[in-house]
Motif scaffolding. Structure first.
Motif, PDB file in Angstrom:
ATOM      1  N   ASP A 191       0.704  -1.066  -0.110  1.00  0.00           N
ATOM      2  CA  ASP A 191       0.561   0.055  -0.030  1.00  0.00           C
ATOM      3  C   ASP A 191       1.240   1.321   0.090  1.00  0.00           C
ATOM      4  O   ASP A 191       0.010   2.854  -0.068  1.00  0.00           O
ATOM      5  CB  ASP A 191      -0.253   0.194   1.012  1.00  0.00           C
ATOM      6  CG  ASP A 191      -2.383  -0.461   0.771  1.00  0.00           C
ATOM      7  OD1 ASP A 191      -2.821  -0.458  -0.566  1.00  0.00           O
ATOM      8  OD2 ASP A 191      -3.046  -0.365   2.053  1.00  0.00           O
ATOM      9  N   CYS A 237      -7.111  -2.584   0.463  1.00  0.00           N
ATOM     10  CA  CYS A 237      -6.245  -2.463   1.225  1.00  0.00           C
ATOM     11  C   CYS A 237      -6.274  -3.547   2.664  1.00  0.00           C
ATOM     12  O   CYS A 237      -6.399  -3.844   2.927  1.00  0.00           O
ATOM     13  CB  CYS A 237      -6.971  -1.743   1.964  1.00  0.00           C
ATOM     14  SG  CYS A 237      -6.025  -0.316   3.650  1.00  0.00           S
ATOM     15  N   ARG A 238      -4.552  -3.526   2.715  1.00  0.00           N
ATOM     16  CA  ARG A 238      -3.863  -4.046   3.772  1.00  0.00           C
ATOM     17  C   ARG A 238      -3.188  -3.605   5.425  1.00  0.00           C
ATOM     18  O   ARG A 238      -2.769  -3.664   5.447  1.00  0.00           O
ATOM     19  CB  ARG A 238      -2.855  -4.739   3.571  1.00  0.00           C
ATOM     20  CG  ARG A 238      -3.365  -6.651   2.091  1.00  0.00           C
ATOM     21  CD  ARG A 238      -2.349  -7.590   2.604  1.00  0.00           C
ATOM     22  NE  ARG A 238      -3.048  -8.107   1.799  1.00  0.00           N
ATOM     23  CZ  ARG A 238      -1.879  -8.599   0.225  1.00  0.00           C
ATOM     24  NH1 ARG A 238      -1.626  -8.116  -0.121  1.00  0.00           N
ATOM     25  NH2 ARG A 238      -2.442  -9.704  -0.134  1.00  0.00           N
ATOM     26  N   CYS A 239      -3.632  -1.433   4.674  1.00  0.00           N
ATOM     27  CA  CYS A 239      -3.286  -0.883   5.833  1.00  0.00           C
ATOM     28  C   CYS A 239      -3.892  -1.544   7.030  1.00  0.00           C
ATOM     29  O   CYS A 239      -4.340  -2.571   8.104  1.00  0.00           O
ATOM     30  CB  CYS A 239      -3.551   0.692   6.065  1.00  0.00           C
ATOM     31  SG  CYS A 239      -2.868   1.380   4.462  1.00  0.00           S
ATOM     32  N   CYS A 261      -4.103   5.231   0.274  1.00  0.00           N
ATOM     33  CA  CYS A 261      -3.219   5.453   2.353  1.00  0.00           C
ATOM     34  C   CYS A 261      -1.580   5.940   2.284  1.00  0.00           C
ATOM     35  O   CYS A 261      -1.386   6.303   3.652  1.00  0.00           O
ATOM     36  CB  CYS A 261      -3.065   4.031   2.246  1.00  0.00           C
ATOM     37  SG  CYS A 261      -4.893   2.934   1.960  1.00  0.00           S
ATOM     38  N   HIS A 296      -9.692   1.194   1.324  1.00  0.00           N
ATOM     39  CA  HIS A 296     -10.853   1.126  -0.127  1.00  0.00           C
ATOM     40  C   HIS A 296     -10.661  -0.302  -0.529  1.00  0.00           C
ATOM     41  O   HIS A 296      -9.396  -1.242   0.338  1.00  0.00           O
ATOM     42  CB  HIS A 296      -9.400   1.759  -1.446  1.00  0.00           C
ATOM     43  CG  HIS A 296      -7.705   1.457  -1.285  1.00  0.00           C
ATOM     44  ND1 HIS A 296      -7.196   0.276  -1.548  1.00  0.00           N
ATOM     45  CD2 HIS A 296      -6.909   2.229  -0.416  1.00  0.00           C
ATOM     46  CE1 HIS A 296      -6.348   0.190  -1.104  1.00  0.00           C
ATOM     47  NE2 HIS A 296      -6.018   1.093  -0.236  1.00  0.00           N
TER      48      HIS A 296
HETATM   49 ZN   LIG Z   1      -4.166   1.140   2.730  1.00  0.00          ZN
END
Ligand SMILES: [Zn+2]
Length: 219
Positions: free
Chosen positions: A178, A209-211, A184, A206
């Protein structure tokens, strides 16, 4: 800290959703009319336990790292989250298929796709992957938020009632994939005051998203 077991959870969710999609792709390929209410129900059933597991695993990671005991009631909160969110995902998914089927029927006969093309367009495997990534992130955020709020308020029940409003000391972190994301990357490292208006529960910002967030004073 990031949700350590996310890859395993993503893979399980993706496999479960993909298994439902392939059943319905086969029906379309066989020229049969699919039932969208059955698709919605099957997806919700497939997701429910897995979302609950993901919520629990992320919540327990934070609870365990905090060293604070007393999270016996987590499972009920995980279950409540999973039932609601599985329903939302399945409903949205079936609604999109409904819209795309409607568009397909508007096409002139000679422009219509073959049943095989149609099955791939309506129920592609990349959607299973997108749901898995996005919903692993979301379940982990919700599970960790609840535990973080419980550590502030001293009670899971109070934490569930007050929501994320008391979690001002949160920091957004992008995952490796990301870092170049235009949504992000501007949030990376910033506290909740910057992003909580748009994303009260934190990531996902979104699809795909891997945040994740970290909580000031907590691991
Ligand atoms: Zn993200």
């Amino acid at each position: 800290m990031d949700f350590a077991a996310r890859t395993q959870h993503e893979q399980q969710i993706e496999a479960a959703v993909a298994a439902v999609l392939v059943l319905y792709r086969r029906q379309i390929e066989a020229g049969r009319e699919i039932s969208l209410s059955e698709l919605e129900r099957d997806l919700a059933v497939a997701l429910r336990l897995l979302l609950s597991n993901t919520f629990m695993a992320a919540a327990l990671q934070l609870a365990g790292a905090s060293g604070v005991p007393g999270f016996d009631d987590l499972e009920n909160h995980a279950e409540r989250y999973a039932v609601e969110q599985a329903g939302v995902i399945a409903h949205d998914f079936a609604g999109r298929v409904r819209d795309e089927l409607f568009e397909e029927r508007q096409r002139a006969i000679e422009d219509r796709r073959s049943v095989v093309q149609l099955a791939d367009i309506l129920l592609p495997n990349w959607r299973a992957e997108a749901i898995a990534i996005t919903e692993t992130t979301r379940a982990a955020s919700h599970g960790m938020n609840l535990v973080a709020a419980a550590l502030v308020t001293g009670s899971l029940m109070v934490a569930a009632a007050v929501g994320t409003g008391i979690l001002t000391n949160r920091f957004w972190h992008t995952a490796n994939d990301d870092r170049v994301c235009s949504i992000c990357s501007p949030l990376d490292g910033y506290e909740a005051a910057i992003w909580a208006g748009r994303f009260p529960s934190g990531p996902p910002a979104h699809p795909n998203c891997r945040c994740y967030v970290t909580y000031g004073g907590l691991p």
